[in-house]
Design a protein around this motif. Sequence first.
Motif, PDB file in Angstrom:
ATOM      1  N   GLN A 180       3.318  -1.996  -4.207  1.00  0.00           N
ATOM      2  CA  GLN A 180       2.564  -0.832  -4.909  1.00  0.00           C
ATOM      3  C   GLN A 180       1.957  -1.353  -6.007  1.00  0.00           C
ATOM      4  N   ARG A 181       0.562  -1.022  -5.711  1.00  0.00           N
ATOM      5  CA  ARG A 181      -0.163  -1.133  -7.433  1.00  0.00           C
ATOM      6  C   ARG A 181      -0.720  -0.016  -7.588  1.00  0.00           C
ATOM      7  N   THR A 182      -0.630   1.125  -6.522  1.00  0.00           N
ATOM      8  CA  THR A 182      -2.003   2.362  -7.789  1.00  0.00           C
ATOM      9  C   THR A 182      -0.355   3.514  -7.229  1.00  0.00           C
ATOM     10  N   PRO A 183       0.845   3.919  -8.214  1.00  0.00           N
ATOM     11  CA  PRO A 183       1.717   4.756  -7.624  1.00  0.00           C
ATOM     12  C   PRO A 183       1.094   6.384  -7.564  1.00  0.00           C
ATOM     13  N   THR A 196      -7.486  13.552  -7.066  1.00  0.00           N
ATOM     14  CA  THR A 196      -8.587  13.008  -7.366  1.00  0.00           C
ATOM     15  C   THR A 196      -8.823  11.194  -6.024  1.00  0.00           C
ATOM     16  N   LYS A 197      -7.673  11.417  -5.621  1.00  0.00           N
ATOM     17  CA  LYS A 197      -7.368  10.654  -4.646  1.00  0.00           C
ATOM     18  C   LYS A 197      -6.960  11.335  -3.161  1.00  0.00           C
ATOM     19  N   ARG A 198      -6.958  11.230  -2.266  1.00  0.00           N
ATOM     20  CA  ARG A 198      -6.357  12.206  -1.465  1.00  0.00           C
ATOM     21  C   ARG A 198      -4.942  12.230  -1.313  1.00  0.00           C
ATOM     22  N   PRO A 199      -4.858  13.494  -1.273  1.00  0.00           N
ATOM     23  CA  PRO A 199      -3.228  13.868  -2.179  1.00  0.00           C
ATOM     24  C   PRO A 199      -2.622  13.777  -0.515  1.00  0.00           C
ATOM     25  N   GLY A 210       0.582  -1.426  -0.330  1.00  0.00           N
ATOM     26  CA  GLY A 210      -0.386  -0.055   0.151  1.00  0.00           C
ATOM     27  C   GLY A 210       0.735   0.824  -0.213  1.00  0.00           C
ATOM     28  N   THR A 211       0.318   2.430  -1.046  1.00  0.00           N
ATOM     29  CA  THR A 211       1.303   3.242  -0.555  1.00  0.00           C
ATOM     30  C   THR A 211       0.110   4.558  -0.991  1.00  0.00           C
ATOM     31  N   GLY A 212      -1.373   4.860   0.004  1.00  0.00           N
ATOM     32  CA  GLY A 212      -1.663   5.408   0.249  1.00  0.00           C
ATOM     33  C   GLY A 212      -0.940   6.828   1.455  1.00  0.00           C
ATOM     34  N   SER A 213      -1.623   7.473   1.547  1.00  0.00           N
ATOM     35  CA  SER A 213      -1.025   8.797   2.872  1.00  0.00           C
ATOM     36  C   SER A 213      -0.349   7.468   3.786  1.00  0.00           C
ATOM     37  N   SER A 214      -0.803   6.679   4.671  1.00  0.00           N
ATOM     38  CA  SER A 214      -0.201   5.789   5.794  1.00  0.00           C
ATOM     39  C   SER A 214       1.218   5.310   5.277  1.00  0.00           C
ATOM     40  N   GLY A 215       0.949   4.654   4.296  1.00  0.00           N
ATOM     41  CA  GLY A 215       2.384   3.660   3.208  1.00  0.00           C
ATOM     42  C   GLY A 215       3.227   4.883   2.830  1.00  0.00           C
ATOM     43  N   THR A 270      -3.047  -0.587   3.825  1.00  0.00           N
ATOM     44  CA  THR A 270      -3.773  -1.115   3.020  1.00  0.00           C
ATOM     45  C   THR A 270      -5.407  -0.174   3.197  1.00  0.00           C
ATOM     46  N   GLY A 271      -5.261   0.769   4.486  1.00  0.00           N
ATOM     47  CA  GLY A 271      -6.206   1.716   4.138  1.00  0.00           C
ATOM     48  C   GLY A 271      -7.894   1.381   5.732  1.00  0.00           C
ATOM     49  N   PHE A 272      -8.934   2.195   4.684  1.00  0.00           N
ATOM     50  CA  PHE A 272      -9.893   1.696   5.464  1.00  0.00           C
ATOM     51  C   PHE A 272     -11.415   1.593   4.491  1.00  0.00           C
ATOM     52  N   SER A 305     -11.025   5.297  -5.730  1.00  0.00           N
ATOM     53  CA  SER A 305     -10.525   6.135  -5.105  1.00  0.00           C
ATOM     54  C   SER A 305     -11.060   5.268  -3.789  1.00  0.00           C
ATOM     55  N   TRP A 306     -10.623   5.809  -2.511  1.00  0.00           N
ATOM     56  CA  TRP A 306     -11.672   5.784  -0.906  1.00  0.00           C
ATOM     57  C   TRP A 306     -12.614   6.679  -1.009  1.00  0.00           C
ATOM     58  N   TYR A 307     -13.010   7.573  -1.567  1.00  0.00           N
ATOM     59  CA  TYR A 307     -14.024   8.908  -1.970  1.00  0.00           C
ATOM     60  C   TYR A 307     -14.882   8.351  -2.352  1.00  0.00           C
TER      61      TYR A 307
HETATM   62  P1  NA7 Z   1      -5.454   4.642   1.241  1.00  0.00           P
HETATM   63  O1  NA7 Z   1      -5.141   6.038   0.640  1.00  0.00           O
HETATM   64  O2  NA7 Z   1      -6.923   4.234   0.789  1.00  0.00           O
HETATM   65  O3  NA7 Z   1      -4.463   3.542   0.444  1.00  0.00           O
HETATM   66  C1  NA7 Z   1      -4.297   2.222   1.039  1.00  0.00           C
HETATM   67  C2  NA7 Z   1      -3.235   1.629  -0.153  1.00  0.00           C
HETATM   68  O4  NA7 Z   1      -3.614   0.051  -0.227  1.00  0.00           O
HETATM   69  C3  NA7 Z   1      -3.184   2.395  -1.659  1.00  0.00           C
HETATM   70  O5  NA7 Z   1      -1.921   2.341  -1.653  1.00  0.00           O
HETATM   71  C4  NA7 Z   1      -4.167   0.839  -2.481  1.00  0.00           C
HETATM   72  O6  NA7 Z   1      -4.030   0.594  -3.816  1.00  0.00           O
HETATM   73  C5  NA7 Z   1      -3.398  -0.138  -1.500  1.00  0.00           C
HETATM   74  N1  NA7 Z   1      -4.062  -1.437  -1.535  1.00  0.00           N
HETATM   75  C6  NA7 Z   1      -5.089  -2.065  -1.008  1.00  0.00           C
HETATM   76  N2  NA7 Z   1      -5.744  -2.556  -0.949  1.00  0.00           N
HETATM   77  C7  NA7 Z   1      -4.478  -3.467  -1.877  1.00  0.00           C
HETATM   78  C8  NA7 Z   1      -4.388  -4.554  -2.513  1.00  0.00           C
HETATM   79  N3  NA7 Z   1      -5.456  -5.692  -2.328  1.00  0.00           N
HETATM   80  N4  NA7 Z   1      -3.295  -4.889  -2.816  1.00  0.00           N
HETATM   81  C9  NA7 Z   1      -2.330  -3.915  -3.395  1.00  0.00           C
HETATM   82  N5  NA7 Z   1      -2.145  -3.257  -2.147  1.00  0.00           N
HETATM   83  C10 NA7 Z   1      -3.804  -3.308  -1.870  1.00  0.00           C
HETATM   84  O7  NA7 Z   1      -5.402   4.478   3.308  1.00  0.00           O
HETATM   85  P2  NA7 Z   1      -4.097   5.323   4.129  1.00  0.00           P
HETATM   86  O8  NA7 Z   1      -4.604   4.539   4.912  1.00  0.00           O
HETATM   87  O9  NA7 Z   1      -2.804   4.955   3.427  1.00  0.00           O
HETATM   88  O10 NA7 Z   1      -5.004   6.671   4.190  1.00  0.00           O
HETATM   89  C11 NA7 Z   1      -6.392   6.597   4.358  1.00  0.00           C
HETATM   90  C12 NA7 Z   1      -6.289   8.119   5.103  1.00  0.00           C
HETATM   91  O11 NA7 Z   1      -6.169   8.276   6.190  1.00  0.00           O
HETATM   92  C13 NA7 Z   1      -5.625   9.420   4.286  1.00  0.00           C
HETATM   93  O12 NA7 Z   1      -5.933   9.633   2.977  1.00  0.00           O
HETATM   94  C14 NA7 Z   1      -5.320  10.243   5.819  1.00  0.00           C
HETATM   95  O13 NA7 Z   1      -6.049  11.403   4.868  1.00  0.00           O
HETATM   96  C15 NA7 Z   1      -5.188   9.602   6.629  1.00  0.00           C
HETATM   97  P3  NA7 Z   1      -4.848   1.184  -4.820  1.00  0.00           P
HETATM   98  O14 NA7 Z   1      -4.474   2.606  -4.737  1.00  0.00           O
HETATM   99  O15 NA7 Z   1      -6.148   0.966  -3.806  1.00  0.00           O
HETATM  100  O16 NA7 Z   1      -4.487   0.759  -6.189  1.00  0.00           O
END
Ligand code: NA7
Length: 532
Positions: free
Chosen positions: A205-208, A324-327, A182-187, A376-378, A489-491
Amino acid sequence: MADYDVIVIGAGVSGLYALHHLRDELELSIRVYDGAADVGGTWWYNRYPGARVDGPGSPYYCYTFSDELMEEWDWAETQPTQTDVLAYVGHVADRFDLRRDIQFNTWVTDASYSDESGLWSIETSAGEHVSARFLVCAVGALSTAYIPDIPGFDGFQGEVYHTGAWPHEPVSFTGKRVGVIGTGSSGVQSIPEIAREAAHLTVFQRTPQYSVPARNRPVSPEEAAHARENWDSIREVMAVNNGGFPFLFDAHSAYMHTPEQRQERLEELWQQGTLNFFFANYSDVLMSNEVNGWVADFLRSKIREAVDDPETAEKLMPDFFVGTKRPILDNGYFETFNRDNVTLVDLREDPFEKFTPSGVSTAQGDHPLDMLVLATGFDAISGTMLKLNPTGRRGVSLKDKWKDGFDNYLGITISGFPNLFMIHGPGTPGVLYNMPLGAEREVQWIGNCIQRLKDKSLSTVEPTTDAEAIWGEEVNTLANRTLFPQTDSWYTGANVPGKPREFTVHLGGPLYFQRISEVAANGYEGFVFEAS
Ligand code: NA7
């Protein structure tokens, strides 16, 4: 006869203010429940290395309701650490004597409305049954950790942690081979920290992502004094700024600039760093594919500059509409890939194949691991309400009601669920707004609504389904003018398989608060009240 006027679920930033406002200003009797051992909500759970405020930062990620609080609290850094935010929230709990009405270590396991008594009853993990006339769900927009169902994942027998449910005991990375998924904010926040300590780090990383430097630094005494001296005028600006922050941007269309001027403008914002890069660049960045592409190209060029190996840099190139994803804000994220102990795996071309007790094989190789960190987020915005799954009129559960979409009115109330109020629910500005300030403004609206019931001896308030439909249209219309709905996105709920795809953030910012005030001023149009 109810045990309390109000039950509040959640003792995070929103729940604490709800307790203070409804108890100390409206003199209602309240009980708050929280599964954690202390206050903080999201900030209690997200203890992963590098966790910080990733908004415009201090001293503005804070409550605004109390001048004394502003006077007496000093923030150390512009992007406060999780520990600092938790200390602040703990101070608020002490300062306003909030803990005496909070029951910690207690999950609400059931919440049901009785058509007969007109009361909400809850059951708790401690086996209690408690009733109240009003139920305030301050359950958090980012509080249900999402653990993806990755085939074979259970085969891995090393340590596994989720960033959103991080253990309270210290986690050591020293000498270990760590994988981060996972490479969102937490990653992005945790990866540089883990890389500094681990023997080896593999980033899956799935989405850069696009990311901008946080430029974290100490808050100077002059800045702190300035904020205190000008607090009233700062608050006025926060009330009208789109994100609830104290900035007035002179953003205009990118078409008013030549390519050279655009480069200069973006470079200037980049050097300043912080989320202002995203807020302040151009008024049409989220409306126009072309403008978005210019800003995206600029950010991609910064990744190429930061990353030494061109092949790795290419894997890190984002390909969705900026913003369009959380900056994201980072402290040396891209530079981390220049370290000898860090490997990047691009899951889109090199997917997981098989987890073993001591690692994972992807299509192109084996990755021995001692630990996996799931960043992997919420199940965001609606997920925790659905986990609570309250039962409304005639035994209809929220899971039934929200099977195909998150119908509600003003993001705060739900038809069929009388006297239930959400804070930061689907359809509020919530996660795209300064969350403590947004919580205050929503809670004040809820307080006024409850006060009206009391003043007029009414027993219930509930929106009509027509009002919900019109509200849903309003939220969608605002979103559809932008590029937001086009991105997974999670939005939009796209991060959780099977979740209805719906853009659940009201993009109006101050317009949203104007709208909910108008609804109240117009006799709570869209609501039905029942007499006692
Ligand atoms: P995010 O922003 O939802 O990031 C989750 C990351 O996990 C994202 O890179 C996802 O890739 C990745 N992901 C989710 N499922 C998978 C699977 N099955 N395989 C590989 N990678 C996966 O959560 P965060 O905790 O980083 O941030 C959440 C918010 O908390 C943040 O925006 C702040 O406001 C505080 P994807 O992009 O879906 O391809």
